[in-house]
Enzyme design. Sequence first.
Site, PDB file in Angstrom:
ATOM      1  N   CYS A 499       0.841  -1.196   0.000  1.00 57.02           N
ATOM      2  CA  CYS A 499       0.000   0.000   0.000  1.00 57.02           C
ATOM      3  C   CYS A 499       0.882   1.254   0.000  1.00 57.02           C
ATOM      4  CB  CYS A 499      -0.961  -0.031   1.184  1.00 57.02           C
ATOM      5  SG  CYS A 499      -2.324   1.162   1.052  1.00 57.02           S
ATOM      6  N   HIS A 626      -3.536  -5.190   0.229  1.00 59.54           N
ATOM      7  CA  HIS A 626      -3.002  -5.720   1.494  1.00 59.54           C
ATOM      8  C   HIS A 626      -3.091  -7.251   1.473  1.00 59.54           C
ATOM      9  CE1 HIS A 626      -2.613  -1.983   3.935  1.00 59.54           C
ATOM     10  NE2 HIS A 626      -3.503  -1.534   3.065  1.00 59.54           N
ATOM     11  N   GLU A 628      -1.703  -9.377   3.266  1.00 58.08           N
ATOM     12  CA  GLU A 628      -1.615  -9.994   4.594  1.00 58.08           C
ATOM     13  C   GLU A 628      -2.967 -10.411   5.142  1.00 58.08           C
ATOM     14  OE1 GLU A 628      -1.620  -5.467   5.456  1.00 58.08           O
ATOM     15  OE2 GLU A 628      -0.950  -6.848   3.885  1.00 58.08           O
TER      16      GLU A 628
END
Length: 663
Positions: A499, A626, A628
């Site tokens: 990001c 993102h 994750e």
Amino acid sequence: MAYLRDPMKTRRGRAEIGSMLVFSNHYSFPAWTLKQTPSRHNKKLQIIKQNLKLQDQVIDMEREMEEKRRSMKYVLVTGGVVSGLGKGVTASSIGVVLKACGLRVTSIKIDPYLNTDAGTMSPFEHGEVFVLDDGGEVDLDLGNYERFLDVRLTRDNNITTGKIYQSVLEKERRGDYLGKTVQVVPHITDAIKDWIESVSVIPVDGKEGPADVCVIELGGTVGKTKTKPTQHSVRELRALGLTPHFLACRSAQPLLGSTKEKLSQFCHVPVSCYSSDTHICFLSCQIYIFSFLGFRDVYWSSQIGNILNIHDVPNIWHVPLLLRVGIFNLRLDCLYRIAFSMLCASYQISDGVLLLQNQNAHEAILKQLDLHREATVPDLQEWTNRAETYDNLPNSVRVRIAMVGKYVGLTDSYLSVVKALLHACIACSLKPAVDWIAASDLEEDSAKLTPEAHAAAWKTLRNAACVLVPGGFGDRGVRGMILAAKYARENKVPYLGICLGMQISVIEFSRSVLGLERANSAEFDAETPNPVVIFMPEGSRTHMGSTMRLGSRRTLFQTSDCITAKLYCNLEYVDERHRHRYEVNPEMVGILEEAGLKFVGRDESGQRMEVLEFPGHPFYVGVQFHPEFKSRPGRPSAPFLGLIMAATGQLEAYLNRHQNGSI
């Protein structure tokens, strides 16, 4: 006069054709019925019958859903200890154990704050903001639920006081309460119950129909880690008319039996409900094994526990096993631990005497919920393997990861990033060693103001095997992040920018390679003559909450001949979660690509940059999304896996094997 059907007796008050048909001299049929031919009339009747059939099906589905809603079983997890000691992990672990018993599980988190969501809360105060597929910005505990249970939750799975009051006030403005005085009781309390009941039946595991059990975590706790606060919190619950069935006790070391007895006596919660004879047939074999290990006496206790001990363990994956297996004494060597875990026993050791115990939390919960018939014997082999795999990795096989961020003072600010690194490292048979670097410590100003911190930050960065710059907002530390990105690019150190980290790499490249010294993001310098990162046109400049580009969005790979596409198994596109309001300036893309930076992933319009790479570098990747948030144990996120493999020299061989179809 004859009534064919009473409208008050129709299903759910449905007004059916003919329900008020009256044969009377004072009633005339509608003109359209007299003018139509029989064939057209029959067609209309068929359409009407089909509509009625669809309505019946909808009503049947609603009735079935209502029955499921009524049969839903709930496990409420609340606490009387300091926040952050493990309620979320405990709730997740209960879900894991129930899922291992063959039950379908969903989760809800209830937070007491007035914010409608976690989107505008500071990471220093609240930890990371976890983002869901539907764009919900929620409490980080929902990330634990998704990772532990492998489900996909919705924004409605996170209930806040603000959401409840907002929904009640909206109903009041619409006139739903028919002029009544709106009060906390019953309107707010009813809204909470209705919300829980409606959300609990939404499938989150990819299957049809609602789950069997909904685990609810009630946030907001105070207290200390002694028995007295536990007693006080139980007393407060009982004063509200709530009686706990179980106590899950956090501690550094395994609880003694006397402590459990004391808790039982003062909290009116039995230590156990009854003994189990599940393991009796193996008792003689177990006693022989443990006698062989050198214990003088062996006592076996297999009980279904109501007072559960969740003590410190080597890694978080042991927690579900504690509920089923029991206590791991960390002072024992590997042989003892493996033997005890294989035999599903917990234990305490005193003066050569071994006391084996089995918490059997799943049986106690199933008994309380009356789900024994639906449940199976818990299969936690996958979790056992995962926990033991990590435990058996020597500390020498570590990979040093420089995390250059803004909120390094609170590691929970990057909780999902840390978990994704752990998942990737385990897949590579490594242990992660995350070195936290405050981005501002890398800046030139820091060399003058805090020279020791500046020197230590640069030493840590240079000793790292890879560099990761995660997301964030605001200009604090940005210059340090740019320096970290430049160091990684020029020294061919594997780099992953997430990001903001991707935008940082674009700013650094524009300054260092294109020679645009004032290149910047409009977020940090609204007057920059070279805005390489700009505010998204659809964003709001007046409202902060829920105004970003949020949730799951599609990224199309522009070529299959790139590292990222290969890491994603040569898929044409991927769906990842986003949370940003600034993007790479599409007018600068051509200039950047001519200079060597390649944007290998774009959105469906082709105008929004999603993935960048720097060819010729071992691993220099930036992603606007993102990744994750969708990383799972045993299923690591592709960009994180690539970063760790590049840092340890495994990436090229992995990509070659993948290209040859052997993976």
